[in-house]
Structures are given as C-alpha cells and as structure tokens.
Design a protein around this motif. Structure first.
Motif, mmCIF file in Angstrom:
data_model
loop_
_atom_site.group_PDB
_atom_site.id
_atom_site.type_symbol
_atom_site.label_atom_id
_atom_site.label_comp_id
_atom_site.label_asym_id
_atom_site.label_seq_id
_atom_site.Cartn_x
_atom_site.Cartn_y
_atom_site.Cartn_z
ATOM 1 N N LEU A 8 0.830 -1.195 0.000
ATOM 2 C CA LEU A 8 0.000 0.000 0.000
ATOM 3 C C LEU A 8 0.866 1.249 0.000
ATOM 4 O O LEU A 8 2.050 1.192 0.340
ATOM 5 C CB LEU A 8 -0.960 -0.009 1.194
ATOM 6 C CG LEU A 8 -0.409 -0.070 2.614
ATOM 7 C CD1 LEU A 8 -0.085 1.308 3.145
ATOM 8 C CD2 LEU A 8 -1.432 -0.733 3.538
ATOM 9 N N HIS A 9 0.264 2.339 -0.390
ATOM 10 C CA HIS A 9 0.900 3.645 -0.502
ATOM 11 C C HIS A 9 1.786 3.697 -1.736
ATOM 12 O O HIS A 9 2.974 3.379 -1.676
ATOM 13 C CB HIS A 9 1.692 3.982 0.770
ATOM 14 C CG HIS A 9 2.181 5.402 0.772
ATOM 15 N ND1 HIS A 9 2.740 5.975 1.890
ATOM 16 C CD2 HIS A 9 2.189 6.371 -0.182
ATOM 17 C CE1 HIS A 9 3.073 7.223 1.616
ATOM 18 N NE2 HIS A 9 2.747 7.479 0.351
ATOM 19 N N MET A 10 1.199 4.085 -2.860
ATOM 20 C CA MET A 10 1.994 4.239 -4.093
ATOM 21 C C MET A 10 1.359 5.304 -4.971
ATOM 22 O O MET A 10 0.178 5.623 -4.821
ATOM 23 C CB MET A 10 2.096 2.906 -4.830
ATOM 24 C CG MET A 10 0.792 2.396 -5.354
ATOM 25 S SD MET A 10 0.891 0.644 -5.768
ATOM 26 C CE MET A 10 0.977 -0.130 -4.167
ATOM 27 N N HIS A 11 2.177 5.844 -5.843
ATOM 28 C CA HIS A 11 1.764 6.980 -6.657
ATOM 29 C C HIS A 11 1.842 6.642 -8.143
ATOM 30 O O HIS A 11 2.761 5.963 -8.578
ATOM 31 C CB HIS A 11 2.642 8.185 -6.332
ATOM 32 C CG HIS A 11 2.532 8.581 -4.891
ATOM 33 N ND1 HIS A 11 1.553 9.409 -4.429
ATOM 34 C CD2 HIS A 11 3.242 8.191 -3.793
ATOM 35 C CE1 HIS A 11 1.681 9.547 -3.112
ATOM 36 N NE2 HIS A 11 2.693 8.807 -2.700
ATOM 37 N N THR A 12 0.849 7.154 -8.881
ATOM 38 C CA THR A 12 0.793 6.930 -10.325
ATOM 39 C C THR A 12 1.039 8.258 -11.046
ATOM 40 O O THR A 12 1.322 9.273 -10.405
ATOM 41 C CB THR A 12 -0.605 6.416 -10.748
ATOM 42 O OG1 THR A 12 -1.533 7.517 -10.690
ATOM 43 C CG2 THR A 12 -1.104 5.302 -9.846
ATOM 44 N N ASP A 40 -2.702 8.226 -4.613
ATOM 45 C CA ASP A 40 -2.113 9.425 -5.213
ATOM 46 C C ASP A 40 -2.308 10.627 -4.295
ATOM 47 O O ASP A 40 -3.201 10.644 -3.448
ATOM 48 C CB ASP A 40 -2.740 9.673 -6.593
ATOM 49 C CG ASP A 40 -2.006 8.891 -7.668
ATOM 50 O OD1 ASP A 40 -0.770 9.024 -7.737
ATOM 51 O OD2 ASP A 40 -2.661 8.130 -8.413
ATOM 52 N N HIS A 41 -1.463 11.634 -4.498
ATOM 53 C CA HIS A 41 -1.536 12.849 -3.673
ATOM 54 C C HIS A 41 -2.797 13.642 -3.993
ATOM 55 O O HIS A 41 -2.971 14.115 -5.126
ATOM 56 C CB HIS A 41 -0.330 13.758 -3.940
ATOM 57 C CG HIS A 41 0.968 13.207 -3.454
ATOM 58 N ND1 HIS A 41 1.279 13.106 -2.118
ATOM 59 C CD2 HIS A 41 2.040 12.725 -4.123
ATOM 60 C CE1 HIS A 41 2.501 12.603 -1.988
ATOM 61 N NE2 HIS A 41 2.977 12.355 -3.184
ATOM 62 N N ASN A 42 -3.650 13.777 -3.009
ATOM 63 C CA ASN A 42 -4.792 14.689 -3.092
ATOM 64 C C ASN A 42 -5.698 14.462 -4.299
ATOM 65 O O ASN A 42 -6.299 15.407 -4.810
ATOM 66 C CB ASN A 42 -4.302 16.142 -3.061
ATOM 67 C CG ASN A 42 -3.595 16.428 -1.761
ATOM 68 O OD1 ASN A 42 -4.176 16.283 -0.682
ATOM 69 N ND2 ASN A 42 -2.325 16.782 -1.837
ATOM 70 N N GLU A 65 -6.250 7.550 -1.244
ATOM 71 C CA GLU A 65 -5.459 8.726 -1.619
ATOM 72 C C GLU A 65 -4.585 9.156 -0.434
ATOM 73 O O GLU A 65 -4.827 8.753 0.711
ATOM 74 C CB GLU A 65 -6.343 9.884 -2.086
ATOM 75 C CG GLU A 65 -7.237 10.475 -1.022
ATOM 76 C CD GLU A 65 -8.091 11.630 -1.558
ATOM 77 O OE1 GLU A 65 -7.542 12.519 -2.234
ATOM 78 O OE2 GLU A 65 -9.301 11.640 -1.274
ATOM 79 N N GLU A 66 -3.577 9.958 -0.723
ATOM 80 C CA GLU A 66 -2.719 10.519 0.312
ATOM 81 C C GLU A 66 -3.029 12.013 0.377
ATOM 82 O O GLU A 66 -2.775 12.751 -0.576
ATOM 83 C CB GLU A 66 -1.234 10.285 -0.011
ATOM 84 C CG GLU A 66 -0.318 10.800 1.098
ATOM 85 C CD GLU A 66 1.154 10.498 0.844
ATOM 86 O OE1 GLU A 66 1.522 10.186 -0.295
ATOM 87 O OE2 GLU A 66 1.940 10.601 1.811
ATOM 88 N N VAL A 67 -3.578 12.429 1.499
ATOM 89 C CA VAL A 67 -4.095 13.796 1.616
ATOM 90 C C VAL A 67 -3.149 14.652 2.464
ATOM 91 O O VAL A 67 -2.710 14.225 3.528
ATOM 92 C CB VAL A 67 -5.499 13.762 2.275
ATOM 93 C CG1 VAL A 67 -6.011 15.177 2.497
ATOM 94 C CG2 VAL A 67 -6.477 12.957 1.431
ATOM 95 N N SER A 197 5.011 1.372 0.875
ATOM 96 C CA SER A 197 6.169 1.446 -0.018
ATOM 97 C C SER A 197 6.446 2.880 -0.438
ATOM 98 O O SER A 197 7.583 3.290 -0.572
ATOM 99 C CB SER A 197 5.950 0.573 -1.250
ATOM 100 O OG SER A 197 4.831 1.005 -1.987
ATOM 101 N N ASP A 198 5.385 3.666 -0.636
ATOM 102 C CA ASP A 198 5.524 5.029 -1.163
ATOM 103 C C ASP A 198 6.236 4.986 -2.506
ATOM 104 O O ASP A 198 7.092 5.826 -2.808
ATOM 105 C CB ASP A 198 6.293 5.927 -0.166
ATOM 106 C CG ASP A 198 5.796 7.363 -0.198
ATOM 107 O OD1 ASP A 198 5.047 7.714 -1.130
ATOM 108 O OD2 ASP A 198 6.162 8.132 0.697
ATOM 109 N N ALA A 199 5.849 4.001 -3.312
ATOM 110 C CA ALA A 199 6.517 3.802 -4.599
ATOM 111 C C ALA A 199 6.143 4.906 -5.581
ATOM 112 O O ALA A 199 4.986 5.273 -5.707
ATOM 113 C CB ALA A 199 6.115 2.438 -5.167
ATOM 114 N N HIS A 200 7.162 5.440 -6.256
ATOM 115 C CA HIS A 200 6.970 6.470 -7.285
ATOM 116 C C HIS A 200 7.597 6.041 -8.615
ATOM 117 O O HIS A 200 7.217 6.539 -9.661
ATOM 118 C CB HIS A 200 7.642 7.788 -6.877
ATOM 119 C CG HIS A 200 6.979 8.505 -5.745
ATOM 120 N ND1 HIS A 200 7.088 8.102 -4.432
ATOM 121 C CD2 HIS A 200 6.200 9.617 -5.727
ATOM 122 C CE1 HIS A 200 6.406 8.946 -3.660
ATOM 123 N NE2 HIS A 200 5.864 9.865 -4.419
ATOM 124 N N SER A 201 8.616 5.187 -8.534
ATOM 125 C CA SER A 201 9.358 4.767 -9.723
ATOM 126 C C SER A 201 9.876 5.992 -10.495
ATOM 127 O O SER A 201 9.589 6.179 -11.673
ATOM 128 C CB SER A 201 8.431 3.928 -10.616
ATOM 129 O OG SER A 201 9.111 2.846 -11.182
HETATM 130 ZN ZN LIG Z 1 3.356 9.076 -0.748
#
Ligand SMILES: [Zn+2]
Ligand SMILES: [Zn+2]
Length: 363
Positions: A8-12, A40-42, A65-67, A197-201
């Motif tokens: 959990l916690h990843m960004h596209t 995703d952020h906000n 989402e990550e707010v 993970s906070d994955a961004h790649s």
């Molecule tokens: Zn994040």
C-alpha cells in the motif's frame, strides 16, 4: 485465517509517480502480491479498482489517496485515506476533521511517513507528521520504504549508491517512531501499524545517464503489509475490498520486509481460556495466556510488552511465553542481510485486558 500480501501507498501518473495503474498492476502480478492500494496525492482516482490477472495469478487493485494541505509550508501532515470512497482532499486543512469525516464514511486513515526529516542536500523539506494531538485515526505507517532514504542518506555519493543498489537501503522503522508507537499504545489506544512502499518509480537524469530509481517492482518485494482474512479472496470486488479493509482496521496484520527472505508464515497468537487472539485482537485475560511466535526461519526475535522488552530469542523459529499479566504485547524480528542486522517483521499487538478494566480505545 488466510494470509494476503498487501503493498500500500503508491503513486501513479495522476500525482508524482511515473506509472499508470495498469503498469503498476502488471508489476504487482510479477511480484506475487495479492492486493495493491494506490494512494495518489490529493486525488481519489476512480474507475481503476478491480482484479488484474495473468495466467493463474491475479492481483486486486484498490484505490485510496494521500491527503495533505498543499497550502501549508512545509507540506507536512500526510494522511493515507483508504475506503472513504469519496474525494477527501478538500478537508486537508484540518487533520482531525478529515479523520472524523473519513470515519463517518467508514474509511481508514493512517499517518504516512510520520518521521520524514529534511534532506538539505536535495532541497527536500521535513514533511513529518506534526499534529500529534489528533485522535481516532486507524494507525500509522511504521515503515515507509521510500522515505527511509531521507533518514539514511548523508551525501550525494550516498544517494547515488542507494539509487544503484536499493537493496542496501532498508534498515527498519525509525527508533523514534517505534518509541512513539509504544507511547500511544501505552496510553490505552489501539494504533494499527502498516508498512508502506511510497513507490513512485522516479525517472532521474544523472549526467548522461537516465535511470528509474526505486521502481515499483523493487518496492513490491520489500516492505509489505501481510494481512489475515477469515476467508480467501472471492474475486468479487466489494466483498474482497470489505475483507481487506476489515483486516487493516482491526490490525490483523504485520509489517514484513520481504527482500532478505519472505516473511510469509509468520504467526503471533495468544491462547487463553476464552479463546485465541491473533495480532490486532483484544482478549480479556482470565488466568494465563500462552503467547506463541512462529517465524518463517530461524532468526532473532523479541517480545515487547507495554513498550518494554520482556524476552528475546537468538536464532529461534518457535518461541513461546506464558504470562498472567495483562498488557499490550507485540513482536519484532531482525534478520542479518548484506552485512547488517536489519528489521524484518513487526507484528501488530495483541491486547490482553484485565477483567475489570475498560476496553482499549478503538480508533
Ligand atoms: Zn506518498
Ligand atoms: Zn507523503
């Protein structure tokens, strides 16, 4: 109980990640995950939840989402919002109100990267959680696979090293955060720990080189949250989403760093005359309880009660401990990997309550 591996916690590309939802699902399938939760952020991206499959494997993609308040400087107080099933970013300015609204909508909230210091070298701000007076949130991200970089890097050369050899990065949750979690638990609160993970790649240019640093598939094999559900996943989105969120809400899960060795099969239970408690469960302790820890392989393990070490085992696989003392019991395991002793497994607590005492506060 069924064990499922959740990342959990990843960004596209909808925020600052570089992958599309479908690309991420493909990487998750290759990595053998059961569930991924995009945050995703906000922005709560709709229309992407469901199963992706390849051959006999399938992965369930869920979306939260990550707010955080984008008007705030520095942009602290990141909150993972999962299962609210509506856009919550508009409430970012007031963390407590945001948490309460998420609860009203039946969602979950986890404080993201609670300790995330500045990295002056790369003009990165401190984006730790600031408003610790908040209440009623589900839990916190005990181990963040990406922001740990800010805790370990102290030079450009060091950053370059971890970009090329990311397997050296993870050491374990910040000791300061473990201490804070202990304090929150000792205060009679139930605070669920998850690993993110906070994955961004991210695509980075280094001189003539272009490199993707910390790609999704790397993160999917490192810090995961292993959850326990009463039944296997059914293939029905709504049923399975509810089951996954229920396990996270209750804390029926542990944080596992799967790169050195898979953490699947870790178990921590308490047997009492009134039944068996799993991680995250609460039992009234009448008489004694036998705590049992089963590790996937022989390693070092410690049992912690109310924030204090009560017993440690060196190179054990099955550990038992009998107690008649109520308290909050949790387990930490270490593993030797790439020349260092590193964090491997962090269980959620089992809450053993004295018969006359009030229940732990459920967030
Ligand atoms: Zn994040
Ligand atoms: Zn964040």
């Amino acid at each position: 109980m069924q064990e499922l591996i959740v990342n959990l916690h990843m960004h596209t590309v909808y925020s600052d990640g570089t992958g599309r939802h479908a690309d991420i699902a493909e990487q998750a399938l290759k990595s053998g995950l059961d569930v991924i939760i995009v945050t995703d952020h906000n922005v709560w991206t709709q229309g992407f939840e469901g199963y992706h499959s390849k051959g006999r494997r399938r992965v369930l993609m869920l979306v939260g989402e990550e707010v955080h308040d984008q008007a705030r400087q520095p942009q602290k107080n990141h909150l993972l919002v999962i299962g609210a099933e509506s856009e919550m970013a508009t409430f970012a300015r007031e963390p407590q109100r945001l948490i309460d609204l998420v609860n009203q909508r039946g969602g979950l909230s986890f404080i993201a990267h609670p300790i995330d210091p500045a990295l002056k070298l790369f003009n990165e701000d401190d984006i730790s959680w600031e408003d610790w007076e908040v209440d009623r949130y589900t839990g916190l991200e005990l181990w963040n696979g990406f922001s740990e970089l800010k805790n370990v890097v102290d030079s450009r050369l060091g950053a370059l090293f971890y970009a090329f050899f990311p397997q050296y990065l993870a050491h374990g949750p910040e000791p300061e955060l473990l201490a804070r979690w202990n304090d929150l638990l000792a205060g009679g609160r139930r605070v669920v720990a998850v690993g993110g993970s906070d994955a961004h790649s991210l695509h980075k240019r280094m001189g003539l080189l272009r490199k993707t640093i910390f790609p999704y598939h790397f993160h999917f094999q490192t810090v995961n949250t292993h959850i326990f559900t009463p039944d296997p996943l059914t293939g029905d989105l709504q049923t399975d989403r509810n089951m996954v969120y229920q396990a996270l809400r209750r804390g029926n899960c542990f944080v596992g760093y799967d790169l050195p060795a898979p953490t699947n099969g870790f178990r921590f239970t308490a047997q009492t005359s009134s039944g068996t408690a799993w991680m995250g469960d609460e039992l009234v302790l009448e008489g004694s309880a036998t705590l049992q820890i089963r590790l996937p392989m022989e390693t070092d393990c410690r049992l912690i009660k109310d924030g204090t070490l009560v017993k440690s085992w060196h190179r054990y696989q099955i550990c038992t401990y009998t107690t008649n003392e109520p308290g909050v019991y949790r387990v930490e395991c270490l593993i030797s990997y790439l020349g260092k002793n590193r964090g491997w497994i962090y269980s959620n607590p089992i809450y053993l309550r004295a018969p006359a005492s009030s229940a732990f506060t459920t967030n």
